[in-house]
Design a protein around this motif. Structure first.
Motif, PDB file in Angstrom:
ATOM      1  N   GLY A 103      -6.365   1.037 -10.813  1.00 21.77           N
ATOM      2  CA  GLY A 103      -5.771   0.027  -9.936  1.00 21.77           C
ATOM      3  C   GLY A 103      -6.555  -0.154  -8.643  1.00 21.77           C
ATOM      4  N   HIS A 104      -5.981  -0.945  -7.736  1.00 24.47           N
ATOM      5  CA  HIS A 104      -6.606  -1.174  -6.440  1.00 24.47           C
ATOM      6  C   HIS A 104      -6.553   0.088  -5.585  1.00 24.47           C
ATOM      7  CE1 HIS A 104      -6.998  -5.504  -7.014  1.00 24.47           C
ATOM      8  NE2 HIS A 104      -5.755  -5.534  -7.462  1.00 24.47           N
ATOM      9  N   THR A 105      -7.581   0.287  -4.774  1.00 23.92           N
ATOM     10  CA  THR A 105      -7.611   1.423  -3.860  1.00 23.92           C
ATOM     11  C   THR A 105      -7.979   0.947  -2.461  1.00 23.92           C
ATOM     12  OG1 THR A 105      -9.929   1.879  -4.382  1.00 23.92           O
ATOM     13  CG2 THR A 105      -8.259   3.041  -5.685  1.00 23.92           C
ATOM     14  N   GLY A 106      -7.624   1.760  -1.461  1.00 23.48           N
ATOM     15  CA  GLY A 106      -7.936   1.432  -0.081  1.00 23.48           C
ATOM     16  C   GLY A 106      -6.732   0.923   0.687  1.00 23.48           C
ATOM     17  N   MET A 107      -6.913   0.735   1.981  1.00 18.82           N
ATOM     18  CA  MET A 107      -5.846   0.259   2.853  1.00 18.82           C
ATOM     19  C   MET A 107      -5.520  -1.207   2.568  1.00 18.82           C
ATOM     20  SD  MET A 107      -5.253   2.940   4.704  1.00 18.82           S
ATOM     21  CE  MET A 107      -6.015   4.444   5.323  1.00 18.82           C
ATOM     22  N   VAL A 108      -4.312  -1.621   2.952  1.00 21.84           N
ATOM     23  CA  VAL A 108      -3.928  -3.023   2.745  1.00 21.84           C
ATOM     24  C   VAL A 108      -4.833  -3.970   3.513  1.00 21.84           C
ATOM     25  CG1 VAL A 108      -1.501  -2.488   2.236  1.00 21.84           C
ATOM     26  CG2 VAL A 108      -2.199  -2.904   4.608  1.00 21.84           C
ATOM     27  N   THR A 109      -5.369  -3.503   4.645  1.00 15.38           N
ATOM     28  CA  THR A 109      -6.245  -4.350   5.469  1.00 15.38           C
ATOM     29  C   THR A 109      -7.501  -4.773   4.711  1.00 15.38           C
ATOM     30  OG1 THR A 109      -7.120  -2.298   6.413  1.00 15.38           O
ATOM     31  CG2 THR A 109      -5.458  -3.467   7.692  1.00 15.38           C
ATOM     32  N   LYS A 110      -7.889  -4.000   3.710  1.00 18.72           N
ATOM     33  CA  LYS A 110      -9.091  -4.296   2.921  1.00 18.72           C
ATOM     34  C   LYS A 110      -8.978  -5.636   2.203  1.00 18.72           C
ATOM     35  CE  LYS A 110     -11.455  -2.385  -1.180  1.00 18.72           C
ATOM     36  NZ  LYS A 110     -11.460  -1.225  -2.124  1.00 18.72           N
ATOM     37  N   TYR A 111      -7.752  -6.040   1.871  1.00 20.34           N
ATOM     38  CA  TYR A 111      -7.543  -7.222   1.024  1.00 20.34           C
ATOM     39  C   TYR A 111      -7.172  -8.481   1.802  1.00 20.34           C
ATOM     40  CZ  TYR A 111      -7.755  -3.636  -2.495  1.00 20.34           C
ATOM     41  OH  TYR A 111      -8.195  -2.590  -3.277  1.00 20.34           O
ATOM     42  N   ILE A 112      -6.958  -8.350   3.109  1.00 20.17           N
ATOM     43  CA  ILE A 112      -6.562  -9.515   3.906  1.00 20.17           C
ATOM     44  C   ILE A 112      -7.704 -10.520   4.083  1.00 20.17           C
ATOM     45  CG2 ILE A 112      -5.707 -10.270   6.167  1.00 20.17           C
ATOM     46  CD1 ILE A 112      -4.126  -7.610   6.286  1.00 20.17           C
ATOM     47  N   VAL A 146      -3.551   1.976  -3.413  1.00 19.57           N
ATOM     48  CA  VAL A 146      -3.243   3.349  -3.002  1.00 19.57           C
ATOM     49  C   VAL A 146      -4.403   3.906  -2.189  1.00 19.57           C
ATOM     50  CG1 VAL A 146      -1.725   3.770  -4.970  1.00 19.57           C
ATOM     51  CG2 VAL A 146      -4.152   4.360  -5.153  1.00 19.57           C
ATOM     52  N   ASP A 147      -4.077   4.784  -1.239  1.00 13.95           N
ATOM     53  CA  ASP A 147      -5.104   5.382  -0.390  1.00 13.95           C
ATOM     54  C   ASP A 147      -5.881   6.464  -1.130  1.00 13.95           C
ATOM     55  OD1 ASP A 147      -3.956   3.778   1.528  1.00 13.95           O
ATOM     56  OD2 ASP A 147      -2.885   5.401   2.534  1.00 13.95           O
ATOM     57  N   GLY A 166       0.809  -1.211   0.000  1.00 12.54           N
ATOM     58  CA  GLY A 166       0.000   0.000   0.000  1.00 12.54           C
ATOM     59  C   GLY A 166       0.837   1.253   0.000  1.00 12.54           C
ATOM     60  N   PHE A 167       0.380   2.248  -0.763  1.00 12.93           N
ATOM     61  CA  PHE A 167       1.050   3.547  -0.838  1.00 12.93           C
ATOM     62  C   PHE A 167       0.002   4.652  -0.748  1.00 12.93           C
ATOM     63  CE2 PHE A 167       3.607   0.452  -3.105  1.00 12.93           C
ATOM     64  CZ  PHE A 167       4.870   0.663  -2.566  1.00 12.93           C
ATOM     65  N   LYS A 168       0.439   5.865  -0.433  1.00 10.11           N
ATOM     66  CA  LYS A 168      -0.505   6.969  -0.280  1.00 10.11           C
ATOM     67  C   LYS A 168      -1.200   7.309  -1.593  1.00 10.11           C
ATOM     68  CE  LYS A 168       1.673   9.238   3.693  1.00 10.11           C
ATOM     69  NZ  LYS A 168       2.345  10.485   4.184  1.00 10.11           N
ATOM     70  N   SER A 169      -0.440   7.348  -2.667  1.00 15.37           N
ATOM     71  CA  SER A 169      -0.985   7.727  -3.964  1.00 15.37           C
ATOM     72  C   SER A 169      -0.163   7.061  -5.055  1.00 15.37           C
ATOM     73  CB  SER A 169      -0.938   9.246  -4.131  1.00 15.37           C
ATOM     74  OG  SER A 169       0.396   9.685  -4.344  1.00 15.37           O
ATOM     75  N   PRO A 170      -0.612   7.085  -6.302  1.00 16.90           N
ATOM     76  CA  PRO A 170       0.188   6.512  -7.389  1.00 16.90           C
ATOM     77  C   PRO A 170       1.562   7.159  -7.509  1.00 16.90           C
ATOM     78  CG  PRO A 170      -2.068   6.851  -8.120  1.00 16.90           C
ATOM     79  CD  PRO A 170      -1.962   7.494  -6.772  1.00 16.90           C
ATOM     80  N   GLN A 171       1.679   8.433  -7.136  1.00 21.92           N
ATOM     81  CA  GLN A 171       2.966   9.128  -7.217  1.00 21.92           C
ATOM     82  C   GLN A 171       3.938   8.675  -6.131  1.00 21.92           C
ATOM     83  OE1 GLN A 171      -0.103  10.891  -7.341  1.00 21.92           O
ATOM     84  NE2 GLN A 171       0.073  10.717  -9.584  1.00 21.92           N
ATOM     85  N   ASP A 172       3.422   8.017  -5.104  1.00 24.38           N
ATOM     86  CA  ASP A 172       4.267   7.591  -3.984  1.00 24.38           C
ATOM     87  C   ASP A 172       4.718   6.134  -4.084  1.00 24.38           C
ATOM     88  OD1 ASP A 172       4.204  10.009  -2.299  1.00 24.38           O
ATOM     89  OD2 ASP A 172       2.057   9.592  -2.180  1.00 24.38           O
ATOM     90  N   VAL A 173       4.376   5.463  -5.163  1.00 19.67           N
ATOM     91  CA  VAL A 173       4.726   4.045  -5.320  1.00 19.67           C
ATOM     92  C   VAL A 173       6.233   3.890  -5.523  1.00 19.67           C
ATOM     93  CG1 VAL A 173       4.452   1.987  -6.745  1.00 19.67           C
ATOM     94  CG2 VAL A 173       2.471   3.441  -6.246  1.00 19.67           C
TER      95      VAL A 173
END
Length: 263
Positions: A173-182, A164-165, A138-145
């Motif tokens: 692409g995927h959005t949201g926190m990493v916890t969303k996908y666990i 990305v948040d 997870g990253f804040k935005s696409p620019q922060d990857v």
């Protein structure tokens, strides 16, 4: 006998820009090193900073550095052909053998992906070493990857969820926190699953809460307190958490130990 207090001069062979603030410095180093270990990078008159190893090559190591202070500001003035002082490696690192033959899930947030990159690289290049490998980053935005080119390679051999948040309009692409996908992770045998989780403390906390809802035991989880590193030698005491020195006993901890540590 090597004196751990004395740094060695290391040439910068390549500089890779990820964002406006984060660059990877590829530097000369000969010797054993593990993913998750760290070095002290120093410049005379400016001081030193502990930086995790983000890549291991033939006679080379990578340091992915965020420009956030006096030492790192000065590091960014040194580029290809220049040299920096380094001492290390310190800490215990990730043991690749702990994850072989397992259903491996690697969860990283922002620069937390850096100390795990060596593990990701190993299983992306040797996918048969694990039953399966999934990376949730997870990253804040696409620019922060970070490691954009690496992600393209990793996606060829392992399951990658890059999220990305904050996404601009039209982002696909995927959005949201990493916890969303666990919660949606699937396993052949949950008892054979292992997890690595590194990132901001709040991300680690809530990710592990979601992981444990899957029926995963503490001993199946590893994390890193790499943000707590200081002198590297256990002398300054700044990294002490309860009875552990992060720079000596960590920064990588099995969660059976990590859950007992409070800073």
């Amino acid at each position: 006998m090597k004196n751990e207090y004395i740094p060695q001069l290391s040439e910068i062979k390549e500089v890779i820009k990820h964002t406006e603030l984060e660059y990877t410095f590829r530097m000369v180093y000969e010797g054993p090193v593990k993913p998750g270990q760290f070095f002290e990078i120093s410049i005379p008159k400016f001081g030193e900073a502990p930086i995790s190893v983000s890549g291991i090559g033939d006679g080379l190591i990578d340091f992915t550095i965020r420009r956030v202070g006096k030492v790192t500001d000065e590091v960014f003035e040194n580029y290809v052909g220049d040299s920096l002082f380094i001492r290390g490696p310190y800490g215990n690192g990730f043991e690749i053998d702990n994850f072989k033959g397992k259903e491996l899930v690697i969860i990283g947030g922002g620069t937390g992906v850096s100390p795990m990159r060596g593990v990701i690289e190993h299983f992306a290049k040797n996918p048969s070493d694990a039953v399966s490998t999934t990376l949730i980053a997870g990253f804040k935005s696409p620019q922060d990857v970070l490691f954009k080119d690496d992600f393209k390679e990793w996606e060829k051999t392992i399951n990658v969820i890059k999220t990305v948040d904050n996404a601009p309009d039209g982002y696909e692409g995927h959005t949201g926190m990493v916890t969303k996908y666990i919660p949606d992770l699937k396993f052949k045998d949950i008892k054979n699953a292992v997890f690595i989780c590194v990132g901001p403390p709040v991300m680690i906390k809530f990710s592990i809460m979601e992981i444990e809802k899957l029926g995963v035991l503490d001993e199946q989880i590893w994390t890193s307190y790499e943000r707590k590193m200081c002198c590297g030698l256990g002398k300054c005491g700044h990294c002490k958490m309860d009875d552990k020195y992060v720079c000596l006993d960590g920064p990588v901890f099995n969660y059976t130990d990590a859950k007992e540590l409070f800073d």
